[in-house]
Structures are given as C-alpha cells and as structure tokens.
Design a protein around this motif. Sequence first.
Motif, PDB file in Angstrom:
ATOM      1  N   SER A 250      13.306   3.283 -17.802  1.00  0.00           N
ATOM      2  CA  SER A 250      13.887   4.342 -16.983  1.00  0.00           C
ATOM      3  C   SER A 250      12.859   5.435 -16.775  1.00  0.00           C
ATOM      4  CB  SER A 250      15.114   4.945 -17.653  1.00  0.00           C
ATOM      5  OG  SER A 250      16.216   4.087 -17.558  1.00  0.00           O
ATOM      6  N   ALA A 251      13.064   6.201 -15.728  1.00  0.00           N
ATOM      7  CA  ALA A 251      12.155   7.301 -15.421  1.00  0.00           C
ATOM      8  C   ALA A 251      12.945   8.443 -14.793  1.00  0.00           C
ATOM      9  CB  ALA A 251      11.063   6.843 -14.471  1.00  0.00           C
TER      10      ALA A 251
ATOM     11  N   ARG B 191      17.709   2.538 -20.934  1.00  0.00           N
ATOM     12  CA  ARG B 191      18.259   3.068 -19.689  1.00  0.00           C
ATOM     13  C   ARG B 191      18.736   4.490 -19.915  1.00  0.00           C
ATOM     14  NH1 ARG B 191      20.077  -0.301 -15.337  1.00  0.00           N
ATOM     15  NH2 ARG B 191      19.517  -2.448 -15.764  1.00  0.00           N
TER      16      ARG B 191
ATOM     17  N   ASP C 219       3.705  10.608 -10.335  1.00  0.00           N
ATOM     18  CA  ASP C 219       3.990  10.340 -11.744  1.00  0.00           C
ATOM     19  C   ASP C 219       5.368  10.873 -12.126  1.00  0.00           C
ATOM     20  OD1 ASP C 219       1.403   9.265 -12.207  1.00  0.00           O
ATOM     21  OD2 ASP C 219       0.600  11.305 -12.363  1.00  0.00           O
TER      22      ASP C 219
ATOM     23  N   MET D 195       9.139   8.990 -18.755  1.00  0.00           N
ATOM     24  CA  MET D 195       9.322   7.554 -18.551  1.00  0.00           C
ATOM     25  C   MET D 195       9.412   6.885 -19.922  1.00  0.00           C
ATOM     26  SD  MET D 195       7.078   5.109 -16.097  1.00  0.00           S
ATOM     27  CE  MET D 195       5.705   4.779 -17.183  1.00  0.00           C
ATOM     28  N   GLN D 196      10.293   5.895 -20.023  1.00  0.00           N
ATOM     29  CA  GLN D 196      10.416   5.175 -21.288  1.00  0.00           C
ATOM     30  C   GLN D 196      10.801   3.729 -21.000  1.00  0.00           C
ATOM     31  OE1 GLN D 196      12.880   7.116 -24.170  1.00  0.00           O
ATOM     32  NE2 GLN D 196      12.077   5.885 -25.828  1.00  0.00           N
ATOM     33  N   ASP D 197      10.092   2.815 -21.634  1.00  0.00           N
ATOM     34  CA  ASP D 197      10.382   1.389 -21.482  1.00  0.00           C
ATOM     35  C   ASP D 197      11.539   0.981 -22.381  1.00  0.00           C
ATOM     36  OD1 ASP D 197       8.265   1.084 -19.722  1.00  0.00           O
ATOM     37  OD2 ASP D 197       6.845   0.556 -21.297  1.00  0.00           O
ATOM     38  N   ASP D 198      12.211  -0.069 -21.984  1.00  0.00           N
ATOM     39  CA  ASP D 198      13.245  -0.724 -22.802  1.00  0.00           C
ATOM     40  C   ASP D 198      14.448   0.150 -23.122  1.00  0.00           C
ATOM     41  OD1 ASP D 198      11.606  -2.967 -22.840  1.00  0.00           O
ATOM     42  OD2 ASP D 198      10.582  -2.298 -24.661  1.00  0.00           O
TER      43      ASP D 198
ATOM     44  N   THR E 152      20.898   8.321 -23.302  1.00  0.00           N
ATOM     45  CA  THR E 152      20.469   6.933 -23.187  1.00  0.00           C
ATOM     46  C   THR E 152      21.667   6.004 -23.350  1.00  0.00           C
ATOM     47  OG1 THR E 152      20.073   6.576 -25.535  1.00  0.00           O
ATOM     48  CG2 THR E 152      18.267   7.552 -24.258  1.00  0.00           C
TER      49      THR E 152
END
Length: 179
Positions: free
Chosen positions: A1-2, A86, A77, A81-84, A109
């Motif tokens: 998610s970003a 939502r 940019d 932002m974070q992976d894995d 989250t």
Amino acid sequence: SAVCAFNLSAITQAFNGPFRSQENPRSTWLPTANPIHNFQCGTINDKGPNEGLTERSLQDAQRLYLMNDVVQPESVDPLVMQDDVRFSNLVVDIVQGMDTLYHVMYISTEYGTILKALATPNKNLQGCYLEEMELHPTGFREPILSLQILHNDRSLFVGLKDKVLKIPLVRCSSYKTET
C-alpha cells in the motif's frame, strides 16, 4: 500500500476537463466535452419526486462517469509505502513545530494496527514512521473500520466491530525514556 499527496487544484483541473464515454459497449472510449464546467453536486430544491437529486441530467450521469485526464500527484514518490500490508483508513493531524507545521498521518492497516507517520516532501524523512500502535493482543487480528480525529480533545477515535477506542494523539507517557 502507499499514500500519495494530491493538490486540490489538480483534482479540480481533472474534473473540469473532458470526460470519457463510449457510444455502445463495443466501441472505444473517447474524450467527450464536459457539459457543465465547475460542476457542484448541488441538489434540486423543488418539492416532488426529484427533490434531493443532483442537478446533473440522468443521461449525463449514466454515460459521463469516467474522467479523461489523470489527477497528477504532488510528487512521483509516495509519502509512505509498505509492502505486504493493506492500508484501510487515513486521518491527518497538523502539528505546530518550532518553526514549521508538520502533517502527521494515522494509517490503519488490515491487521488492526495504526501506523503514525510523518508526511513531508523532505526526501530524507519520507516514509518516516513515528510509531506503530498495536490495538490487540499478539496474534489477534481485527480490521479497523474507521478513524476520526477530535482536534479540540487531541484524541484519535478508532472504530472496531464491537467498540470504539479513544487514543490520545500525544502518547509520550507510553515511553519510559526521555531520549
């Protein structure tokens, strides 16, 4: 998610521009002039069956629901932002620092945690997480349904399935050291 930042002027520019429409389901989407520039979602005040409906015609509403132009973000940019994971809800608090205003984001989250992050155009501080708040015991996950800030009380209200939590925005007492 970003999380990305947008200017209201960029949103206004896109919504005042042309729409995209298609004559039938098999045809190509083509730009179509905006019939009502600076459209506001006003409502019809007349008494009767149309009371409370928006002023845009039904034909326009059925065929003009896709904008032609993209709303451009402030920068390429993301702010955070974070992976894995939502992100599900976002609220922003504006805090006066010594010499500038800071935008502090509270992001819920899918796991039921809240990320507290700094929103800044400064590339050195982008993605700066200030805190991650665990609302549930370890191993228990429950989605957060809503977030709201009550500014005059300096509190964050968190809506869960069966309760509402009130969390102070300033949580310095949670930390034992002064560094």
